[in-house]
Write an enzyme that holds these catalytic residues in place. Structure first.
Site, short mmCIF file in Angstrom:
data_model
loop_
_atom_site.label_atom_id
_atom_site.label_comp_id
_atom_site.label_asym_id
_atom_site.label_seq_id
_atom_site.Cartn_x
_atom_site.Cartn_y
_atom_site.Cartn_z
N PHE A 180 0.87 -1.18 0.00
CA PHE A 180 0.00 0.00 0.00
C PHE A 180 0.91 1.23 0.00
O PHE A 180 1.95 1.25 0.64
CB PHE A 180 -0.93 -0.02 1.22
CG PHE A 180 -1.90 1.12 1.23
CD1 PHE A 180 -2.90 1.20 0.28
CD2 PHE A 180 -1.80 2.13 2.17
CE1 PHE A 180 -3.79 2.26 0.27
CE2 PHE A 180 -2.68 3.20 2.17
CZ PHE A 180 -3.68 3.26 1.22
N ASP A 210 6.55 -2.40 8.82
CA ASP A 210 5.20 -1.91 8.53
C ASP A 210 4.27 -3.08 8.86
O ASP A 210 4.11 -4.01 8.07
CB ASP A 210 5.08 -1.49 7.06
CG ASP A 210 3.68 -0.97 6.72
OD1 ASP A 210 2.73 -1.29 7.48
OD2 ASP A 210 3.52 -0.28 5.70
N HIS A 232 -0.64 -4.98 8.62
CA HIS A 232 -1.42 -6.19 8.37
C HIS A 232 -1.15 -7.27 9.42
O HIS A 232 -1.57 -8.41 9.24
CB HIS A 232 -1.04 -6.81 7.01
CG HIS A 232 -1.20 -5.89 5.83
ND1 HIS A 232 -0.82 -6.25 4.56
CD2 HIS A 232 -1.72 -4.65 5.73
CE1 HIS A 232 -1.08 -5.26 3.71
NE2 HIS A 232 -1.61 -4.28 4.40
N GLN A 246 -7.23 1.45 10.59
CA GLN A 246 -8.20 1.94 9.61
C GLN A 246 -9.34 0.91 9.52
O GLN A 246 -9.19 -0.25 9.91
CB GLN A 246 -7.45 2.15 8.27
CG GLN A 246 -8.29 2.52 7.08
CD GLN A 246 -8.77 1.29 6.33
OE1 GLN A 246 -8.15 0.24 6.44
NE2 GLN A 246 -9.86 1.42 5.61
N LYS A 268 -8.80 -2.81 8.69
CA LYS A 268 -7.70 -3.54 9.31
C LYS A 268 -8.19 -4.52 10.37
O LYS A 268 -9.37 -4.53 10.71
CB LYS A 268 -6.67 -2.54 9.88
CG LYS A 268 -6.01 -1.68 8.78
CD LYS A 268 -5.01 -2.45 7.95
CE LYS A 268 -4.77 -1.89 6.56
NZ LYS A 268 -4.12 -0.61 6.46
N ARG A 314 5.84 18.88 22.55
CA ARG A 314 5.58 19.42 23.89
C ARG A 314 5.61 18.29 24.93
O ARG A 314 4.89 17.30 24.78
CB ARG A 314 4.19 20.03 23.85
CG ARG A 314 3.81 20.82 25.05
CD ARG A 314 2.38 21.34 24.87
NE ARG A 314 2.07 22.32 25.89
CZ ARG A 314 0.87 22.81 26.09
NH1 ARG A 314 -0.15 22.43 25.34
NH2 ARG A 314 0.67 23.69 27.04
N TYR A 370 4.00 26.24 27.38
CA TYR A 370 4.18 26.26 25.92
C TYR A 370 5.65 26.21 25.53
O TYR A 370 6.11 26.97 24.69
CB TYR A 370 3.46 27.47 25.30
CG TYR A 370 1.98 27.34 25.52
CD1 TYR A 370 1.23 26.44 24.74
CD2 TYR A 370 1.36 28.01 26.54
CE1 TYR A 370 -0.12 26.27 24.99
CE2 TYR A 370 0.01 27.84 26.80
CZ TYR A 370 -0.72 26.96 26.02
OH TYR A 370 -2.04 26.79 26.26
N ARG A 422 -1.94 12.89 17.81
CA ARG A 422 -2.51 12.22 18.98
C ARG A 422 -3.81 11.50 18.66
O ARG A 422 -4.68 12.03 17.96
CB ARG A 422 -2.77 13.25 20.10
CG ARG A 422 -1.53 13.88 20.70
CD ARG A 422 -1.89 14.75 21.90
NE ARG A 422 -2.84 15.79 21.54
CZ ARG A 422 -2.51 17.05 21.26
NH1 ARG A 422 -1.24 17.44 21.30
NH2 ARG A 422 -3.42 17.93 20.94
C1 LIG Z 1 -3.32 0.44 5.75
C2 LIG Z 1 -1.86 0.48 5.50
C3 LIG Z 1 -1.06 1.56 5.91
C4 LIG Z 1 -1.61 2.88 6.37
O1 LIG Z 1 -2.49 2.89 7.39
P1 LIG Z 1 -3.62 4.04 7.50
O2 LIG Z 1 -4.10 3.85 8.89
O3 LIG Z 1 -4.66 3.76 6.48
O4 LIG Z 1 -2.96 5.35 7.32
C5 LIG Z 1 0.31 1.45 5.78
N1 LIG Z 1 0.87 0.37 5.24
C6 LIG Z 1 0.14 -0.67 4.79
C7 LIG Z 1 0.84 -1.85 4.20
C8 LIG Z 1 -1.25 -0.64 4.89
O5 LIG Z 1 -1.98 -1.65 4.41
#
Ligand SMILES: *Cc1c(COP(=O)(O)O)cnc(C)c1O
Length: 388
Positions: free
Chosen positions: A90, A161, A164, A187, A190, A219, A226, A236
């Site tokens: 992705f 990453d 998944h 997301q 997921k 911060r 500040y 956040r």
């Molecule tokens: C979904 C996804 C992301 C990004 O996640 P979001 O929460 O949609 O920003 C990054 N890397 C891979 C492989 C993904 O499938």
């Protein structure tokens, strides 16, 4: 295409929720403070997620793309850096690096697991390489043994990453126990979700502290004057999302158990269909959470693959086309692309070229269906291909 081919009964819905999410939302609401600095849901969720994944520290953020951007920055990635990413992923994997001013360098993937090829990574390392980003495609781990060795030999850190890979295990070790930083997404599609959301795991206190500062406008947690100690942004997560994610985490293990039972059935049936090759499994992946049920129709053109996907959707199977090679997306070339042409990259990424044209994936909710439904899916795939 046979018009008599029946559809399948409905698969389980996604997202799933129940009393945990319902009471969580009310709990967050009634705290009277809806951001993480005032409430306790984000803190609690971070602790629970870190523990579940065998990590020291977790930092919840707005989404998975931001989790990648933040962790890359913590690893020192910026203008002048290169980040090695799989060409089949992705687009966030490369966009996160490019947003920081770094060049994203796509390399080829393994034709069986669709994960980054360690030999291709080795060939792409230069003195400017600041991070290597394996993607655990559909929940199947990249070869973390070869990559860890490469990282140790080159001094270039890994960033998993793990968008998944919630709850996955490589050689019995959880994501947080593999010695590198990792980034997750929550997301809507997921394996755990609050519509949007993300998280980074760290084993190093200093990296975690830096990430915390940068995710909150630089911060410190207790600042009242500040005094912004570093540059940063607002990444956040809010209390409502965290309260839902605590409920989602409580369902994850059981859902993985079901998908781990269903996939061997489905993949065996798919493998029996002439012209179909399901995603392979390295035996060192000891727990695969199965974000997608993927298979290839090797040698298929992109047009034919797309027809197969459409025909499956018509029959009630939530099917999708595999990712387009990132270097074949216009967005990839807008800024911080390598000094190569599309054809140059395509030539050194033959597996990505093939997989992105002939790969089909099914939503993970299919693997939460009944065993009978695995037979239904395989029969429909067989019907659709026979009619092609
Ligand atoms: C979904 C996804 C992301 C990004 O996640 P979001 O929460 O949609 O920003 C990054 N890397 C891979 C492989 C993904 O499938």
């Amino acid at each position: 295409m046979s018009s008599t081919s029946p559809t399948v009964p409905e698969f389980p819905a996604w997202p799933q929720y129940g009393d945990e999410e319902r009471t969580g939302l009310i709990r967050a609401l009634e705290q009277g403070q809806w951001w993480r600095m005032g409430g306790s849901e984000v803190d609690s969720f971070e602790r629970e997620f870190a523990e579940y994944h065998g990590a020291e520290y977790a930092l919840a953020v707005t989404n998975g793309t931001h989790a990648l951007e933040l962790t890359l920055q913590v690893l020192g990635v910026g203008p002048g850096s290169e980040v090695i990413v799989p060409a089949f992923t992705f687009i966030s994997s490369s966009q996160a690096a490019q947003r920081l001013g770094a060049v994203a360098v796509p390399v080829d993937v393994d034709p069986a697991t669709y994960c980054i090829d360690p030999a291709a990574v080795a060939a792409a390392i230069t003195p400017r390489t600041k991070a290597i980003m394996p993607v655990h495609m559909a929940g199947h781990f990249a070869d973390m043994e070869a990559l860890a060795k490469l990282s140790a030999d080159s001094g270039v850190p890994l960033l998993q990453d793990a968008a998944h890979a919630h709850g996955g295990e490589w050689e019995g070790r959880r994501v947080g126990e593999l010695g590198s930083v990792s980034a997750f997404s929550f997301q809507n599609g997921k394996l755990m979700t609050a519509g949007e959301g993300g998280l980074a795991l760290f084993s190093d206190a200093e990296q975690y502290e830096t990430a915390f500062l940068r995710h909150s406008c630089g911060r410190p947690r207790t600042d009242r004057r500040y005094y912004h100690r570093t540059s940063g942004s607002n990444f956040r997560l809010n209390e409502f999302s965290a309260s839902v994610l605590r409920g989602q985490l409580s369902r994850l293990g059981g859902q993985i158990d079901t998908r781990e039972e269903r996939w061997p059935v489905l993949s065996r049936l798919l493998a029996e269909i002439p012209g179909v090759v399901p995603q392979g499994r390295d035996p060192r992946v000891t727990r695969n959470p199965h974000y997608m049920a993927m298979f290839r129709v090797p040698g298929s053109t992109e047009e034919r693959r797309n027809r197969v996907v459409d025909a499956l959707v018509e029959r009630g199977v939530p099917a999708f086309a595999g990712f387009r090679a990132i270097y074949r997306c216009d967005g990839f070339w807008e800024s911080n692309a390598p000094d190569e042409s599309v054809e140059d990259i395509a030539r050194r990424c033959p597996n990505t070229e093939a997989i992105s044209a002939d790969c089909v994936w099914l939503h993970h909710r299919t693997l939460l269906g009944t065993e009978q439904q695995m037979h239904d899916i395989a029969r429909l795939v067989g019907d659709v291909l026979a009619a092609e």
